[in-house]
Design an enzyme around this catalytic site. Structure first.
Site, PDB file in Angstrom:
ATOM      1  N   GLY A  15      24.792  30.710  25.887  1.00 38.89           N
ATOM      2  CA  GLY A  15      23.939  31.936  26.613  1.00 38.89           C
ATOM      3  C   GLY A  15      25.092  32.932  26.976  1.00 38.89           C
ATOM      4  N   PHE A  19      22.094  36.828  30.806  1.00 41.21           N
ATOM      5  CA  PHE A  19      22.303  37.578  32.238  1.00 41.21           C
ATOM      6  C   PHE A  19      23.529  36.789  33.150  1.00 41.21           C
ATOM      7  CE2 PHE A  19      20.238  37.493  36.801  1.00 41.21           C
ATOM      8  CZ  PHE A  19      21.252  38.493  37.253  1.00 41.21           C
ATOM      9  N   ILE A  20      23.273  35.530  33.460  1.00 42.92           N
ATOM     10  CA  ILE A  20      24.276  34.617  34.092  1.00 42.92           C
ATOM     11  C   ILE A  20      25.440  34.443  33.064  1.00 42.92           C
ATOM     12  CG2 ILE A  20      24.470  32.471  35.164  1.00 42.92           C
ATOM     13  CD1 ILE A  20      21.692  32.408  36.062  1.00 42.92           C
ATOM     14  N   TYR A 159       9.231  25.887  32.390  1.00 39.98           N
ATOM     15  CA  TYR A 159      10.546  26.345  32.709  1.00 39.98           C
ATOM     16  C   TYR A 159      10.761  25.310  33.968  1.00 39.98           C
ATOM     17  CZ  TYR A 159      14.553  28.475  34.810  1.00 39.98           C
ATOM     18  OH  TYR A 159      15.693  28.954  35.292  1.00 39.98           O
ATOM     19  N   PRO A 186      20.501  27.280  41.947  1.00 38.31           N
ATOM     20  CA  PRO A 186      20.494  28.636  42.739  1.00 38.31           C
ATOM     21  C   PRO A 186      19.096  28.907  43.011  1.00 38.31           C
ATOM     22  CG  PRO A 186      20.846  28.821  40.254  1.00 38.31           C
ATOM     23  CD  PRO A 186      20.842  27.604  40.506  1.00 38.31           C
ATOM     24  N   ASN A 188      16.707  32.660  43.923  1.00 40.53           N
ATOM     25  CA  ASN A 188      16.657  33.816  42.817  1.00 40.53           C
ATOM     26  C   ASN A 188      17.934  34.580  42.707  1.00 40.53           C
ATOM     27  OD1 ASN A 188      13.494  33.352  43.106  1.00 40.53           O
ATOM     28  ND2 ASN A 188      13.940  33.721  45.153  1.00 40.53           N
ATOM     29  N   VAL A 189      18.230  34.755  41.528  1.00 40.80           N
ATOM     30  CA  VAL A 189      19.603  35.357  41.086  1.00 40.80           C
ATOM     31  C   VAL A 189      19.122  36.851  40.680  1.00 40.80           C
ATOM     32  CG1 VAL A 189      21.337  35.179  39.768  1.00 40.80           C
ATOM     33  CG2 VAL A 189      20.162  33.244  40.120  1.00 40.80           C
TER      34      VAL A 189
END
Length: 329
Positions: A15, A19-20, A159, A186, A188-189
């Protein structure tokens, strides 16, 4: 990989243009690592933001395809660590309508990554988990021990279930194969390169998009529900501290800065340079848990920096959004 020096290490990030994942790629390159960035979807705009380096190899491969993943990993002579950021996610409608697919695909991704790591003798594996694994009924700060080992509950959210079973699989692989597997959880990122598509389920991008489009931000209920947030770059740095320490296999990652959704909307509007009267309330809509917070005692014991304030992080995110999303439209 408990040493402080990442130079010369080889890390595979799945990935890697997400985003991450893209922030892991960027941070590891900055620390001198060789990075194999594996991605499923072409994102030329994200690739353009990453550092130009001979230590970066970007390969397109579907991690759901075990052979494709192994072929991509085979381009590296050695692998010191794998960071799995590949996941199927979506907005609430998608979460409920595609729950079976989400659970299936996310668990197969995890299985493929773990089997690759086992067969290649990879020293450290990071499976990005989520604070979503905890019970929604808990309003006190939850500790790492308050997880599936203590209370396993069914959810129609595929999820959330996939993150629970990812951690179960990690537990079993640690026990059977003696693998070093880290499952950071984590809160909320948010931050640059977040999902600013209309299908997003992330509250901060949703607020920024609505404000940019001249629409009001809708707050469900009275907005008093409390949440915590972590900037994506601070998440990445915290995970690398977690691996360097080697002390905790699971770790809550967040900040002690709780904020109501109402006050968050005001902060987002300020960061975006918008009027705060663009916020309206929908008192008939569900608000979820009154409070969600993480116990951060272990986090503070291994993390060697102070995460940025939400106000500073929102300013950074809004600036990135204006430059890379608004101006590109």
């Amino acid at each position: 990989m408990a040493g402080e020096n990442w130079a010369g290490r080889t890390v595979l990030v799945t990935g890697g243009l997400g985003f991450i994942g893209s922030h892991f790629v960027e941070e590891l390159l900055g620390l001198g690592a060789r990075v194999l960035c594996v991605y499923r979807r072409e994102r030329p705009e994200t690739l353009a933001e990453l550092p130009v380096s001979e230590r970066l190899t970007a390969l397109r491969a579907d991690v759901l395809d075990e052979r494709a993943l192994r072929d991509a990993a085979g381009t590296a002579e050695r692998l010191d660590m794998i960071v799995n950021c590949a996941t199927l996610d979506g907005n609430m409608q998608f979460l409920l309508q595609e729950s079976g697919r989400m659970l299936d695909e996310n668990i197969r991704i995890t299985s493929n990554v773990l089997n690759l790591a086992r067969d290649r003798g990879v020293a450290d594996v990071v499976l990005i988990s989520s604070a979503e694994i905890y019970s929604y009924e808990d309003t006190r700060p939850v500790r790492e021990e308050d997880d599936h080992r203590r209370h396993m509950e069914f959810s129609p959210n595929g999820y959330r279930m996939s993150k629970m079973f990812t951690e179960v699989l990690a537990d079993l692989y640690r026990k059977q194969f003696g693998m070093k597997i880290y499952t950071p959880r984590p809160t909320n990122v948010y931050g640059p390169r977040d999902d600013f598509a209309t299908t997003t389920n992330h509250v901060i991008p949703n607020m920024l998009m609505r404000l940019a489009a001249g629409q009001d931000v809708e707050i469900w209920g009275d907005g008093s529900q409390l949440r915590t947030f972590i900037h994506v770059q601070d998440l990445v740095r915290a995970v690398l501290c977690m691996v360097r320490s080697g002390e905790h296999e699971t770790l809550n990652i967040g900040t002690p800065e709780s904020i109501s959704i109402r006050d968050l909307a005001f902060l987002v509007a300020e960061a975006a340079g918008q009027e705060q009267d663009r916020i309206r309330f929908a008192p008939d809509k569900p608000i979820g848990a009154a409070r969600r917070a993480l116990d951060l005692e272990k986090f503070h014991s291994v993390v060697d920096f102070t995460p940025r304030s939400l106000k500073d992080g929102l300013r950074d995110t809004a600036q990135w959004y204006r430059k890379h999303v608004q101006e590109a439209q």
